[in-house]
Design a protein around this motif. Structure first.
Motif, PDB file in Angstrom:
ATOM      1  N   ALA A 238       0.832  -1.206   0.000  1.00 28.78           N
ATOM      2  CA  ALA A 238       0.000   0.000   0.000  1.00 28.78           C
ATOM      3  C   ALA A 238       0.865   1.253   0.000  1.00 28.78           C
ATOM      4  O   ALA A 238       0.572   2.232  -0.707  1.00 28.78           O
ATOM      5  CB  ALA A 238      -0.933  -0.009   1.210  1.00 28.78           C
ATOM      6  N   VAL A 239       1.941   1.237   0.790  1.00 28.35           N
ATOM      7  CA  VAL A 239       2.856   2.383   0.810  1.00 28.35           C
ATOM      8  C   VAL A 239       3.506   2.571  -0.557  1.00 28.35           C
ATOM      9  O   VAL A 239       3.613   3.685  -1.071  1.00 28.35           O
ATOM     10  CB  VAL A 239       3.920   2.190   1.911  1.00 28.35           C
ATOM     11  N   GLU A 240       3.953   1.470  -1.170  1.00 22.62           N
ATOM     12  CA  GLU A 240       4.600   1.558  -2.484  1.00 22.62           C
ATOM     13  C   GLU A 240       3.635   2.124  -3.532  1.00 22.62           C
ATOM     14  O   GLU A 240       4.008   2.995  -4.329  1.00 22.62           O
ATOM     15  CB  GLU A 240       5.085   0.176  -2.923  1.00 22.62           C
ATOM     16  N   LEU A 241       2.393   1.640  -3.560  1.00 25.65           N
ATOM     17  CA  LEU A 241       1.431   2.092  -4.559  1.00 25.65           C
ATOM     18  C   LEU A 241       1.072   3.562  -4.367  1.00 25.65           C
ATOM     19  O   LEU A 241       0.979   4.317  -5.351  1.00 25.65           O
ATOM     20  CB  LEU A 241       0.174   1.227  -4.488  1.00 25.65           C
ATOM     21  N   ALA A 242       0.861   3.959  -3.132  1.00 22.86           N
ATOM     22  CA  ALA A 242       0.515   5.364  -2.877  1.00 22.86           C
ATOM     23  C   ALA A 242       1.674   6.284  -3.242  1.00 22.86           C
ATOM     24  O   ALA A 242       1.483   7.354  -3.835  1.00 22.86           O
ATOM     25  CB  ALA A 242       0.125   5.541  -1.411  1.00 22.86           C
ATOM     26  N   ASP A 243       2.893   5.873  -2.908  1.00 21.31           N
ATOM     27  CA  ASP A 243       4.055   6.688  -3.264  1.00 21.31           C
ATOM     28  C   ASP A 243       4.205   6.783  -4.774  1.00 21.31           C
ATOM     29  O   ASP A 243       4.491   7.852  -5.327  1.00 21.31           O
ATOM     30  CB  ASP A 243       5.314   6.078  -2.648  1.00 21.31           C
ATOM     31  N   LEU A 244       3.993   5.657  -5.475  1.00 19.31           N
ATOM     32  CA  LEU A 244       4.186   5.607  -6.913  1.00 19.31           C
ATOM     33  C   LEU A 244       3.212   6.511  -7.657  1.00 19.31           C
ATOM     34  O   LEU A 244       3.598   7.234  -8.579  1.00 19.31           O
ATOM     35  CB  LEU A 244       4.013   4.161  -7.388  1.00 19.31           C
ATOM     36  N   LEU A 245       1.940   6.471  -7.257  1.00 26.07           N
ATOM     37  CA  LEU A 245       0.896   7.133  -8.038  1.00 26.07           C
ATOM     38  C   LEU A 245       0.364   8.410  -7.406  1.00 26.07           C
ATOM     39  O   LEU A 245      -0.171   9.278  -8.107  1.00 26.07           O
ATOM     40  CB  LEU A 245      -0.260   6.164  -8.274  1.00 26.07           C
ATOM     41  N   LEU A 246       0.481   8.546  -6.075  1.00 23.92           N
ATOM     42  CA  LEU A 246      -0.045   9.732  -5.391  1.00 23.92           C
ATOM     43  C   LEU A 246       1.059  10.608  -4.812  1.00 23.92           C
ATOM     44  O   LEU A 246       0.784  11.731  -4.370  1.00 23.92           O
ATOM     45  CB  LEU A 246      -0.994   9.302  -4.263  1.00 23.92           C
ATOM     46  N   HIS A 247       2.282  10.077  -4.758  1.00 22.59           N
ATOM     47  CA  HIS A 247       3.426  10.787  -4.165  1.00 22.59           C
ATOM     48  C   HIS A 247       3.123  11.202  -2.724  1.00 22.59           C
ATOM     49  O   HIS A 247       3.482  12.292  -2.278  1.00 22.59           O
ATOM     50  CB  HIS A 247       3.799  12.016  -4.999  1.00 22.59           C
ATOM     51  N   ALA A 248       2.453  10.302  -2.010  1.00 22.14           N
ATOM     52  CA  ALA A 248       2.049  10.579  -0.636  1.00 22.14           C
ATOM     53  C   ALA A 248       1.768   9.247   0.056  1.00 22.14           C
ATOM     54  O   ALA A 248       1.676   8.208  -0.607  1.00 22.14           O
ATOM     55  CB  ALA A 248       0.789  11.450  -0.626  1.00 22.14           C
ATOM     56  N   PRO A 249       1.605   9.243   1.380  1.00 24.61           N
ATOM     57  CA  PRO A 249       1.183   8.015   2.057  1.00 24.61           C
ATOM     58  C   PRO A 249      -0.228   7.620   1.621  1.00 24.61           C
ATOM     59  O   PRO A 249      -0.965   8.436   1.039  1.00 24.61           O
ATOM     60  CB  PRO A 249       1.212   8.397   3.546  1.00 24.61           C
ATOM     61  N   PRO A 250      -0.636   6.382   1.874  1.00 29.16           N
ATOM     62  CA  PRO A 250      -2.016   5.993   1.549  1.00 29.16           C
ATOM     63  C   PRO A 250      -3.013   6.941   2.198  1.00 29.16           C
ATOM     64  O   PRO A 250      -2.821   7.374   3.350  1.00 29.16           O
ATOM     65  CB  PRO A 250      -2.113   4.581   2.144  1.00 29.16           C
TER      66      PRO A 250
END
Length: 567
Positions: A238-250
């Motif tokens: 979840a951390v990886e995906l949020a960083d990748l696409l939102l540039h932020a924590p979940p």
């Protein structure tokens, strides 16, 4: 012969008019050919000076044979074809429609036998034949040898010697001729980039819904509604995906709270991170009844603690933190014990697990060097040089791999190639080091990529595709070997992968499976997003996605992280 006696249309047949003064002579020429058994279409021109002596001949509509061409044996010419001056077409040759043959070109659909016990001129001929597809342009002074099949829409550069068959749409040149590019490249490139842009936009727009779907019961889970025990990895994904696409924590979490959860189970003595429930209730239970930890868990290179060296430490770094304790379970490994343990592993049947062990050791060394260099006497490097030296010494120069083929297995190279990915991800890619045998690696991985098992529901998984894409991407940083074949495989895999996104749910680990692995989840989404980037980068189009990994599958080595941490 005077210049006036040579008719212009013999060399410029496209100027021929059947109703002109040349028409009667040409009609007689075609009647003679037809009388010998030739099949002649409408508006055909055959120069009076062309040497045409065929056992079987057919010429399609609007085709021509120009002056001083030499055409013999068994030749079939389609419609709208041209055999230009001084060209040679001999043997068994079959042309499609729209074939243009340049002057002084030789198309030789036969060969001499050349056994060593007799002079060549006393031996016979062999013929496999030559096939030319539709819409083929063959430049001047080209030689095409017996047995070659030229696909549709091909261009062959002047002076080329074609010894092997040519795929559709290829542009080839040289001696021997090699594929230079695909004629469709500009249009395919535009379509590829548009597809990647749409995919990236969709993933960014829907990732919040994907994360919310996989948060239930106060914790992140890989797939909602499954009965799997609570574990750490979905939090890291979840951390990886949020960083990748939102540039932020979940969404709904701040970095400090997530750092608290991800580091809470790190054992101060070993540095290992126990698996378990990172929800508030799960962390409270762990404080009253902590999980047993021991350096033996990693020195045996087994268990979830090994993978958490990757998942936890990378997720913590993406959140701007670091693991609070060095990973002493790895740092304390001696060179003798480490090499003995690696040599004792089954690198044939268990190459994936063995490669994962090297990945864990190398990643632990990287984490110690980045975060705890001041606290460790050697700057955190620990056994890094030992494991690197072992890997270079043990790589097989024939295959470029460490594992071995398993004859009789459903997929004989699967273990070896998958183990190669894990080993090189953690050791060579992570530290920016060259592979020992990149050319042999590409040959072996491309051979594995053609394995029919990979097209089955059990074979087409995120793990198996990643374990082909990353090795090809990594080896391609060092060599241009078989670059065209790599690009074609990447394009085909990418076309399939881009269609796997499920609206609002993400991507499944095994999208063709009807079981649990066929359900979209965090692990599948994180892995396929990384795979798609690697495939796009092999096609020099990854910038169209609008994202670039910074976690477990980041393309940059740790040198970039060390430079960033100092600045």
């Amino acid at each position: 012969m005077s210049a006036d006696s040579v008719r212009r249309v013999d060399f410029l047949p496209w100027e021929y008019d059947p109703h002109s003064a040349d028409g009667a002579a040409q009609a007689e020429r075609l009647r003679e050919l037809a009388a010998s058994g030739a099949v002649i279409g409408d508006r055909v021109f055959v120069s009076a000076s062309a040497a045409v002596f065929c056992d079987r001949l057919s010429i399609g509509d609007r085709s021509y044979i120009a002056a001083n061409a030499y055409v013999t044996d068994n030749v079939a010419i389609g419609a709208d074809c041209s055999v230009n001056p001084f060209a040679v077409v001999r043997g068994d040759v079959r042309m499609g429609d729209g074939v243009r043959i340049g002057a002084h070109t030789s198309i030789l659909g036969f060969n001499h036998e050349m056994e060593p016990d007799a002079p060549v001129f006393t031996q016979g001929l062999s013929s496999r034949g030559i096939v030319l597809g539709d819409d083929v342009w063959i430049g001047s002074q080209v030689t095409i040898l017996d047995g070659v099949v030229v696909g549709d829409h091909v261009v062959i550069g002047a002076g080329s010697v074609v010894t092997k068959s040519v795929p559709d749409h290829a542009v080839v040149a040289g001696n021997p001729a090699r594929v230079l590019r695909d004629r469709r490249a500009p249009a395919r490139e535009a379509g590829l980039r548009e597809g990647l842009r749409r995919f990236g936009d969709t993933a960014r727009a829907e990732i919040t819904a994907v994360l919310a779907r996989c948060f239930e019961g106060g914790r992140f889970v890989d797939r909602p509604g499954t009965a799997a025990a609570p574990t750490l990895r979905p939090w890291a994904d979840a951390v990886e995906l949020a960083d990748l696409l939102l540039h932020a924590p979940p969404p709904g979490f701040d970095a400090a709270d997530l750092l608290r959860r991800l580091t809470a189970r790190q054992d101060p003595a070993t540095g290992l991170v126990a698996d378990g429930d990172l929800s508030d209730a799960g962390l409270e239970r762990a404080q009253t009844s902590p999980d047993p930890q021991s350096s033996e868990r990693l020195s045996a290179f087994e268990g979830p603690a090994s993978y958490h060296v990757l998942s936890a430490s990378y997720a913590v770094r993406l959140l701007g933190g670091r693991m609070p304790h060095p990973i002493r379970a790895v740092h304390g490994l001696t060179g003798t014990d480490l090499t003995a343990a690696l040599d004792a592993r089954d690198w044939a049947a268990g190459a994936w697990g063995s490669g994962a062990a090297v990945d864990a050791v190398a990643t632990a060394c990287a984490a110690n060097m980045l975060d705890h260099s001041d606290a460790l006497d050697d700057g955190g490097a620990g056994p890094l040089l030992t494991v690197l030296g072992w890997a270079v010494a043990r790589a097989d120069p024939r295959t470029g791999l460490w594992g071995e083929e398993l004859p009789g297995a459903e997929s004989p190279r699967l273990q070896a190639v998958n183990g190669f990915y894990r080993l090189t991800r953690g050791l060579f890619a992570q530290f920016g080091l060259p592979l020992p045998y990149p050319v042999a690696t590409i040959d072996t991985v491309l051979l594995h990529a053609a394995d029919p098992h990979l097209s089955t529901p059990d074979g087409w998984t995120a793990c198996n595709v990643l374990d082909i894409a990353h090795p090809l991407w990594l080896a391609s940083q060092q060599t241009k070997h078989r670059r065209g074949e790599i690009a074609e495989w990447a394009r085909g895999a990418l076309e399939q992968a881009l269609g796997q996104w499920v609206p609002g749910e993400g991507m499944a680990f095994a999208p063709r499976s009807s079981g649990e692995d066929g359900e979209p989840g965090l692990q599948g989404t994180e892995m396929w997003l990384s795979i798609i980037w690697l495939l796009a980068d092999l096609l020099h189009a990854s910038d169209s996605l609008g994202y670039r990994m910074r976690g477990v599958h980041r393309p940059e080595p740790i040198a970039a992280l060390r430079s960033a941490s100092r600045s």
